[in-house]
Design an enzyme around this catalytic site. Structure first.
Site, short mmCIF file in Angstrom:
data_model
loop_
_atom_site.label_atom_id
_atom_site.label_comp_id
_atom_site.label_asym_id
_atom_site.label_seq_id
_atom_site.Cartn_x
_atom_site.Cartn_y
_atom_site.Cartn_z
N ASP A 151 0.86 -1.18 0.00
CA ASP A 151 0.00 0.00 0.00
C ASP A 151 0.91 1.24 0.00
OD1 ASP A 151 -2.16 1.65 -0.03
OD2 ASP A 151 -3.10 0.88 1.78
C1 BGC Z 1 -5.10 3.24 0.37
C2 BGC Z 1 -5.34 2.15 -0.64
C3 BGC Z 1 -5.29 2.71 -2.04
C4 BGC Z 1 -3.94 3.38 -2.24
C5 BGC Z 1 -3.72 3.92 -3.63
C6 BGC Z 1 -3.88 4.08 0.04
O1 BGC Z 1 -3.81 5.22 0.84
O2 BGC Z 1 -4.97 2.67 1.65
O3 BGC Z 1 -6.58 1.55 -0.39
O4 BGC Z 1 -5.50 1.70 -2.98
O5 BGC Z 1 -3.84 4.45 -1.31
O6 BGC Z 1 -4.48 5.02 -3.90
#
Ligand code: BGC
Length: 767
Positions: free
Chosen positions: A307
């Site tokens: 993530d």
């Molecule tokens: C979130 C994810 C997301 C990623 C990309 C993160 O802050 O936890 O769910 O897919 O950002 O945007």
């Protein structure tokens, strides 16, 4: 978790050759191929890998925000992100292989051309995006749609989202979120399927099938699905996003892992590791989760993406000394692709040169990424999704908007309807639509929509006007802001209520109040709106409450006491139409709560399937002492999981099992008759719950194991029939393994987690 925890610590402590030896022989095993096409792909990929420099390999594991098609705010100033010239140069050099959160067919072709035509090896880019509940056409937030208890619907909306995404030059979506959410303070409840394990499993699989389609990943309409956030991210202590998590192996495997397993069984070929630490080990640096369970136990063949900078956060966790150490730990744990931090690109060459990470591990990660690109057909057709004519034809199509309306209708939950106040009459009734959401369009998409078509948002007011015979019968008054008072608002609202036959009070949470980093200490309706509700109720006019919400809410005072309460969540593009369809009775409500509405915020975390205690309360006795309850309330829900009314009433007959004994490898049929006593067609969701009366591990009071949808014409009676097998009685034992123990089980076929009377079925031991 003793043995696994020991392995984990050992791996983390050791580096270099000793660390690798501890990882075991099977760790970098030969990739499995299941078809001739995969064998061809593997040969092609391995030939490429043989020609790649270590920088190019690190580049394929490097994922950056797309600076061309979307400029995210708050980009981490790492590796020239947000700078198209710099990223263009990196694509040419082969040091970035993947971009995310940009859409658009035309621009997609231009960017892909740089990779294919101007880089040394011509490896196509992978384009990913957070397409969570629709692209331009926005469907209900996933929590809302879970209320439909309808995997077919979830599959169809995911399919439509995939069709729009794939036509906009996107190959991968960061969805579905399959984190089981039991603490309603946690803001990301809105992104998933709620508190129940079974419902999460079923919808996880349905959404994966929907995104990926049934014609293979190379199909022009397929999006690679990425279940997230692996694992236990939603168990953040006290519901505070990003907080640490701590739990037994039985809970991890029994509650939080099953929806991931369901996603992989449905074919998901990527997965995102979370931000959280689990039992003291950040999941992004956790080989037990990312390798032992994911690869060795489950045989997952796709790639793991971190993530957003979660490998970099190993430093803040105090689990890695610096960026180099963080990259090493994440890579060795099993994270294949690094999101945004740039740490893989920066450190892989040196980590390999110094023997801290074996080249074989880097090759393995690259192979996984390239095999996925091959499965998506990118080597044969790097310009898939780059046709602007197709993009124009499918994005925001009428069929998708019709589906958004259907999904919206099916997501609405009727909590209460005293005196059959609903449905309202489309003519001859003066309606005051009061509250911050009456004419609002900014809070109908809900969280996680980056590209929703704002020109096509249907407000409640627009939906009501379209449904009403005489627009003059509707007045719309704001009364209050979402979280602040509005000068003169209450006076105007009271005046309007006084002149109306019925008040529709549209209150609740704004889009910004749920979603990532939007945890709340109290899950209540903001004070200014509660004051508005008081004032409106004091007029004595009948009030229909329409709740806007991304989580379960605590209802109190005149909101709780209103004669009619409807949960309308964030329903997406067609919100106003969908709500009007139900409020004016064009369609009978059929949604069921995927999350329990507790009496009080302080019960959090609350889920209907909490384990029973040695001092269970008899919740009918308000004055019981020294039992598991609070001073202020019993530990039950005001509106339980599974609850949802319709127009008219559905009554249940007695549950009849075909036999009272279930043979070890046999089955028992259970049936219940349901009758629609009302005067319009309805759909009833009959729920099968079980409880193991005596087990080697304390069991929840109930667990949902199956659901049947029954459509009933006015006055009609039908039987809902279920087949019960041993597998449905299984639970995860103290040793972390599935177990099932002969004995007596309570079984309910009923309308919610707090309704019904059980029958008993005895599971016989093996013959
Ligand atoms: C979130 C994810 C997301 C990623 C990309 C993160 O802050 O936890 O769910 O897919 O950002 O945007």
């Amino acid at each position: 978790m003793t043995s696994s925890a020991q392995t984990l610590t050992r791996r983390h402590m050791l580096s270099g050759a000793a660390g690798l030896a501890a990882l075991g022989a099977g760790w970098i095993g030969a990739p499995r191929v299941a078809s001739a096409r995969q064998a061809d792909n593997l040969a092609r990929v391995d030939a490429l890998i043989a020609r790649m420099t270590i920088q190019e390999k690190a580049g394929q594991l490097n994922l950056l925000a797309d600076p061309f098609r979307f400029r995210p705010q708050n980009v981490n100033p790492l590796d020239g992100q947000g700078d198209p010239a710099r990223v263009t140069q990196m694509i040419r050099e082969g040091t970035v292989g993947n971009l995310f959160n940009g859409i658009g067919a035309d621009a997609g072709r231009r960017i892909q051309t740089i990779a294919v035509e101007e880089s040394r090896l011509g490896i196509p880019l992978l384009f990913a995006a957070d397409i969570i509940h629709g692209l331009k056409t926005v469907f209900p937030v996933p929590l809302a749609e879970a209320a439909a208890f309808d995997p077919d619907l979830a599959q169809r909306t995911a399919r439509a989202a995939a069709v729009e995404g794939a036509a906009s030059a996107v190959h991968q979506t960061y969805a579905p979120m399959v984190d089981v959410a039991r603490d309603q303070r946690w803001g990301r409840v809105v992104e998933g399927a709620g508190e129940d394990v079974w419902l999460n499993e079923v919808l996880s699989a349905a959404r994966v099938r929907g995104f990926q389609g049934e014609r293979g990943l190379a199909d022009r309409d397929a999006l690679l699905a990425t279940p997230k956030h692996f694992a236990a991210y939603s168990a953040a202590i006290a519901g505070m996003d990003y907080n640490t998590t701590d739990m037994s192996e039985a809970t991890l495997r029994g509650v939080f892992l099953p929806p991931f397993k369901a996603a992989f069984e449905a074919g998901a070929l990527s997965v995102m590791s979370g931000f959280n630490a689990l039992n003291g080990v950040p999941v992004t640096g956790n080989p037990w989760l990312l390798t032992d369970i994911l690869r060795d136990e489950w045989g997952f063949a796709g790639f793991v993406v971190s993530d957003y900078t979660s490998e970099n956060e190993l430093i803040a966790h105090g689990f890695a000394a610096d960026g180099r150490d963080a990259a090493r730990i994440a890579l060795l744990a099993g994270v294949d692709m690094s999101m945004v931090s740039g740490l893989y690109l920066e450190h892989i060459p040196d980590l390999v040169a110094k023997g801290d990470v074996p080249l074989a591990r880097v090759d393995q990660a690259v192979r996984r990424v390239l095999m996925t690109k091959a499965a998506l057909g990118l080597f044969d057709n790097p310009y898939r999704g780059c046709d602007p004519r197709r993009e124009r034809a499918v994005v925001g199509s009428k069929a998708h908007h019709d589906l958004a309306r259907e999904a919206g209708v099916k997501s609405i939950v009727l909590l209460k309807n005293e005196g059959a106040l609903l449905p309202l009459k489309p003519s001859g009734q003066k309606i005051a639509l009061i509250g911050p959401f009456g004419d609002d369009v900014d809070n109908i998409f809900g969280p996680w929509t980056i590209w929703g078509d704002e020109s096509r948002r249907v407000s409640l007011e627009a939906g009501f006007r379209a449904a009403m015979a005489d627009a003059g019968d509707l007045v719309v008054v704001k009364g209050s802001e979402v979280e602040a008072e509005l000068a003169g608002g209450i006076e105007a609202a009271v005046l309007a209520a006084g002149q109306a036959d019925v008040v529709v009070l549209a209150i609740g949470e704004s889009t910004r109040m749920s979603g990532e980093a939007q945890s709340r200490t109290e899950i209540d309706i903001p004070a200014p709106q509660r004051a508005l509700a008081e004032a409106v109720a004091a007029t004595g006019k009948p009030v229909v409450v329409l709740l806007r919400n991304g989580r379960a809410l605590e209802l109190a005072g005149p909101v709780k006491d209103a004669p009619a309460i409807v949960v309308t969540w964030f329903l997406g593009s067609e919100m106003g139409h969908a709500v009007a369809d139900v409020v004016f009775g064009k369609v009978s409500p059929s949604g069921r709560l995927p999350v329990s509405f507790p009496h009080r915020s302080g019960q959090s975390p609350y889920s209907y399937d909490h384990r029973i205690t040695g001092r269970p309360a008899d919740n009918s006795l308000a004055t019981q002492e020294y039992v598991a309850r609070y001073r202020e309330t019993t530990n039950t829900a005001l509106y339980p999981f599974g609850h949802g009314l319709t127009y008219g009433a559905v009554t249940y007959g007695a549950v009849t099992p075909s036999e009272t004994s279930l043979a070890w490898d046999g089955s028992v049929e259970l049936s219940v008759s349901v009758t629609n006593t009302g005067d319009r067609a309805v759909e009833e969701t009959v729920q099968l719950y079980i409880h193991d009366r005596v087990a080697s591990l304390v069991q929840p009071g109930r667990r949902l194991r199956d659901v049947r949808k029954v459509t009933l014409a006015a006055g009609e009676t039908k039987a809902a029939v279920f087949t019960l097998r041993r597998s449905q009685l299984e639970f995860i034992g103290g040793d972390g393994r599935p177990t099932v123990e002969p004995g007596v089980f309570n079984v309910w076929l009923t309308s919610s987690a707090q309704a019904g009377t059980p029958v008993t079925v005895r599971l016989a031991p093996p013959a």
